[in-house]
Design an enzyme around this catalytic site. Structure first.
Site, PDB file in Angstrom:
ATOM      1  N   ASN A 119      -5.229   2.011 -13.397  1.00  0.00           N
ATOM      2  CA  ASN A 119      -4.187   1.160 -12.786  1.00  0.00           C
ATOM      3  C   ASN A 119      -2.811   1.802 -12.946  1.00  0.00           C
ATOM      4  O   ASN A 119      -2.586   2.578 -13.887  1.00  0.00           O
ATOM      5  CB  ASN A 119      -4.191  -0.214 -13.469  1.00  0.00           C
ATOM      6  CG  ASN A 119      -3.213  -1.179 -12.815  1.00  0.00           C
ATOM      7  OD1 ASN A 119      -3.071  -1.223 -11.594  1.00  0.00           O
ATOM      8  ND2 ASN A 119      -2.498  -1.947 -13.624  1.00  0.00           N
TER       9      ASN A 119
ATOM     10  N   HIS B 255       1.295   0.641 -13.277  1.00  0.00           N
ATOM     11  CA  HIS B 255       2.108  -0.547 -13.568  1.00  0.00           C
ATOM     12  C   HIS B 255       3.580  -0.131 -13.626  1.00  0.00           C
ATOM     13  O   HIS B 255       3.917   0.882 -14.249  1.00  0.00           O
ATOM     14  CB  HIS B 255       1.668  -1.159 -14.895  1.00  0.00           C
ATOM     15  CG  HIS B 255       2.430  -2.392 -15.229  1.00  0.00           C
ATOM     16  ND1 HIS B 255       2.179  -3.605 -14.606  1.00  0.00           N
ATOM     17  CD2 HIS B 255       3.482  -2.600 -16.067  1.00  0.00           C
ATOM     18  CE1 HIS B 255       3.030  -4.505 -15.077  1.00  0.00           C
ATOM     19  NE2 HIS B 255       3.833  -3.923 -15.957  1.00  0.00           N
TER      20      HIS B 255
ATOM     21  N   GLY C 165       0.782  -1.232   0.000  1.00  0.00           N
ATOM     22  CA  GLY C 165       0.000   0.000   0.000  1.00  0.00           C
ATOM     23  C   GLY C 165       0.815   1.284   0.000  1.00  0.00           C
ATOM     24  O   GLY C 165       0.319   2.327   0.427  1.00  0.00           O
ATOM     25  N   SER C 166       2.027   1.250  -0.510  1.00  0.00           N
ATOM     26  CA  SER C 166       2.791   2.512  -0.544  1.00  0.00           C
ATOM     27  C   SER C 166       2.150   3.502  -1.522  1.00  0.00           C
ATOM     28  O   SER C 166       2.190   4.714  -1.285  1.00  0.00           O
ATOM     29  CB  SER C 166       4.266   2.268  -0.880  1.00  0.00           C
ATOM     30  OG  SER C 166       4.423   1.875  -2.220  1.00  0.00           O
ATOM     31  N   ASN C 167       1.543   3.011  -2.595  1.00  0.00           N
ATOM     32  CA  ASN C 167       0.831   3.925  -3.501  1.00  0.00           C
ATOM     33  C   ASN C 167      -0.447   4.464  -2.850  1.00  0.00           C
ATOM     34  O   ASN C 167      -0.799   5.627  -3.045  1.00  0.00           O
ATOM     35  CB  ASN C 167       0.521   3.234  -4.834  1.00  0.00           C
ATOM     36  CG  ASN C 167       1.736   3.227  -5.745  1.00  0.00           C
ATOM     37  OD1 ASN C 167       2.087   4.243  -6.322  1.00  0.00           O
ATOM     38  ND2 ASN C 167       2.422   2.090  -5.819  1.00  0.00           N
TER      39      ASN C 167
ATOM     40  N   LYS D 283     -16.715 -15.224  -9.562  1.00  0.00           N
ATOM     41  CA  LYS D 283     -16.068 -13.910  -9.695  1.00  0.00           C
ATOM     42  C   LYS D 283     -17.124 -12.808  -9.827  1.00  0.00           C
ATOM     43  O   LYS D 283     -16.975 -11.717  -9.286  1.00  0.00           O
ATOM     44  CB  LYS D 283     -15.157 -13.908 -10.934  1.00  0.00           C
ATOM     45  CG  LYS D 283     -14.494 -12.587 -11.187  1.00  0.00           C
ATOM     46  CD  LYS D 283     -13.191 -12.730 -11.904  1.00  0.00           C
ATOM     47  CE  LYS D 283     -12.531 -11.369 -12.058  1.00  0.00           C
ATOM     48  NZ  LYS D 283     -11.122 -11.441 -12.351  1.00  0.00           N
TER      49      LYS D 283
ATOM     50  N   ARG E  30      -5.400  -8.651  -8.904  1.00  0.00           N
ATOM     51  CA  ARG E  30      -6.406  -9.459  -9.617  1.00  0.00           C
ATOM     52  C   ARG E  30      -6.848  -8.760 -10.882  1.00  0.00           C
ATOM     53  O   ARG E  30      -6.849  -7.526 -10.935  1.00  0.00           O
ATOM     54  CB  ARG E  30      -7.661  -9.628  -8.753  1.00  0.00           C
ATOM     55  CG  ARG E  30      -7.427 -10.499  -7.620  1.00  0.00           C
ATOM     56  CD  ARG E  30      -8.640 -10.755  -6.777  1.00  0.00           C
ATOM     57  NE  ARG E  30      -8.158 -11.446  -5.613  1.00  0.00           N
ATOM     58  CZ  ARG E  30      -7.850 -12.732  -5.587  1.00  0.00           C
ATOM     59  NH1 ARG E  30      -8.077 -13.478  -6.648  1.00  0.00           N
ATOM     60  NH2 ARG E  30      -7.352 -13.283  -4.506  1.00  0.00           N
ATOM     61  N   LEU E  31      -7.254  -9.582 -11.837  1.00  0.00           N
ATOM     62  CA  LEU E  31      -7.841  -9.014 -13.049  1.00  0.00           C
ATOM     63  C   LEU E  31      -9.251  -8.527 -12.727  1.00  0.00           C
ATOM     64  O   LEU E  31     -10.012  -9.213 -12.037  1.00  0.00           O
ATOM     65  CB  LEU E  31      -7.945 -10.086 -14.128  1.00  0.00           C
ATOM     66  CG  LEU E  31      -6.734 -10.289 -15.024  1.00  0.00           C
ATOM     67  CD1 LEU E  31      -7.061 -11.333 -16.091  1.00  0.00           C
ATOM     68  CD2 LEU E  31      -6.350  -8.971 -15.699  1.00  0.00           C
TER      69      LEU E  31
HETATM   70  C1  GRF Z   1       3.364  -1.109  -7.539  1.00  0.00           C
HETATM   71  O1  GRF Z   1       4.656  -1.306  -8.077  1.00  0.00           O
HETATM   72  C2  GRF Z   1       2.354  -0.988  -8.649  1.00  0.00           C
HETATM   73  O2  GRF Z   1       2.861  -0.417  -9.809  1.00  0.00           O
HETATM   74  C3  GRF Z   1       1.997  -2.423  -8.906  1.00  0.00           C
HETATM   75  O3  GRF Z   1       2.000  -3.023  -7.631  1.00  0.00           O
HETATM   76  C4  GRF Z   1       2.900  -2.337  -6.782  1.00  0.00           C
HETATM   77  C5  GRF Z   1       2.144  -1.993  -5.517  1.00  0.00           C
HETATM   78  O4  GRF Z   1       2.984  -1.460  -4.525  1.00  0.00           O
HETATM   79  N1  GRF Z   1       0.752  -2.522  -9.608  1.00  0.00           N
HETATM   80  P1  GRF Z   1       2.343  -0.835  -3.203  1.00  0.00           P
HETATM   81  O5  GRF Z   1       1.454  -1.904  -2.582  1.00  0.00           O
HETATM   82  O6  GRF Z   1       1.554   0.375  -3.607  1.00  0.00           O
HETATM   83  O7  GRF Z   1       3.485  -0.489  -2.308  1.00  0.00           O
END
Ligand code: GRF
Length: 197
Positions: free
Chosen positions: A107, A109, A12-14, A65, A91-92
């Site tokens: 999303n 990536h 969850g750093s994002n 699903k 997950r998709l």
């Molecule tokens: C990130 O690198 C994001 O791009 C990918 O999963 C990772 C999640 O990292 N989809 P965090 O849980 O937000 O730290």
């Protein structure tokens, strides 16, 4: 102000970076819900610490699903969610959520798509020896990291850099790019709505 649900499965750093941007006044949204599919994910602690409700459910708790996504969709609709922001949600997304939130699921990536989609993108770019990798933010469709690209940032791989060091720099890039891109996208969409009015 638009309402966001953040979907995450892990650290969850994002999630944290988005919350910080909201707190700092750089992202004018309400984060109304965390959706998490892993009971032990650290992101749940992060949500608790900032008083954001979590909805925790696993596909295993549901017969299909569709049923899994239906309850998630209900939770989002009950909170008037405008955008679903995937932040390490492993997950998709299926047709149930895609049809309800058409073009409103985003999303992040950790590569320059279309290079290195799927899991382990940072490691694959590193092992391939590419000189430039990066971060992509895109709309979600039914494919694996195939939706329309919204924003990208390049991260050149330094000579003699370790995989760990590269990972740190990719994540720093993500934490800066994601809030900024969401803020711009919402502003642009609101502008389009006002133009129509
Ligand atoms: C990130 O690198 C994001 O791009 C990918 O999963 C990772 C999640 O990292 N989809 P965090 O849980 O937000 O730290």
């Amino acid at each position: 102000m638009r309402n966001l649900a953040i979907f995450a499965s892990g650290n969850g750093s994002n999630f944290q970076a988005l919350i910080k941007a909201v707190q700092d006044g750089l992202l004018g949204v309400n984060v109304v819900l965390l959706v998490c599919d892993k009971r032990d994910a650290y992101v749940i602690e992060r949500a608790k610490a900032v008083g954001i409700s979590s909805f925790i459910t696993s596909p295993k708790d549901h017969p299909s699903k569709e049923a899994y996504e239906h309850v998630i969709s209900e939770q989002c609709q009950a909170r008037n969610v405008d955008y679903i922001i995937l932040a390490g949600y492993m997950r998709l997304i299926g047709s149930t959520l895609l049809s309800t939130y058409h073009n409103r699921i985003i999303n992040i990536h950790p590569s320059l798509l279309p290079a290195f989609p799927g899991l382990h993108a940072i490691e694959q770019a590193f092992e391939k020896g590419v000189k430039v990798t990066g971060v992509t933010i895109h709309y979600v469709d039914e494919g694996v990291d195939t939706g329309t690209i919204i924003a990208q940032a390049a991260v050149p791989i330094k000579a003699n850099e370790s995989l760990d060091e590269l990972e740190v720099r990719i994540h720093q890039t993500e934490h800066a790019l994601y809030p900024r891109t969401i803020a711009e996208l919402i502003e642009k969409n609101e502008g389009a709505i006002n133009d129509v009015k």
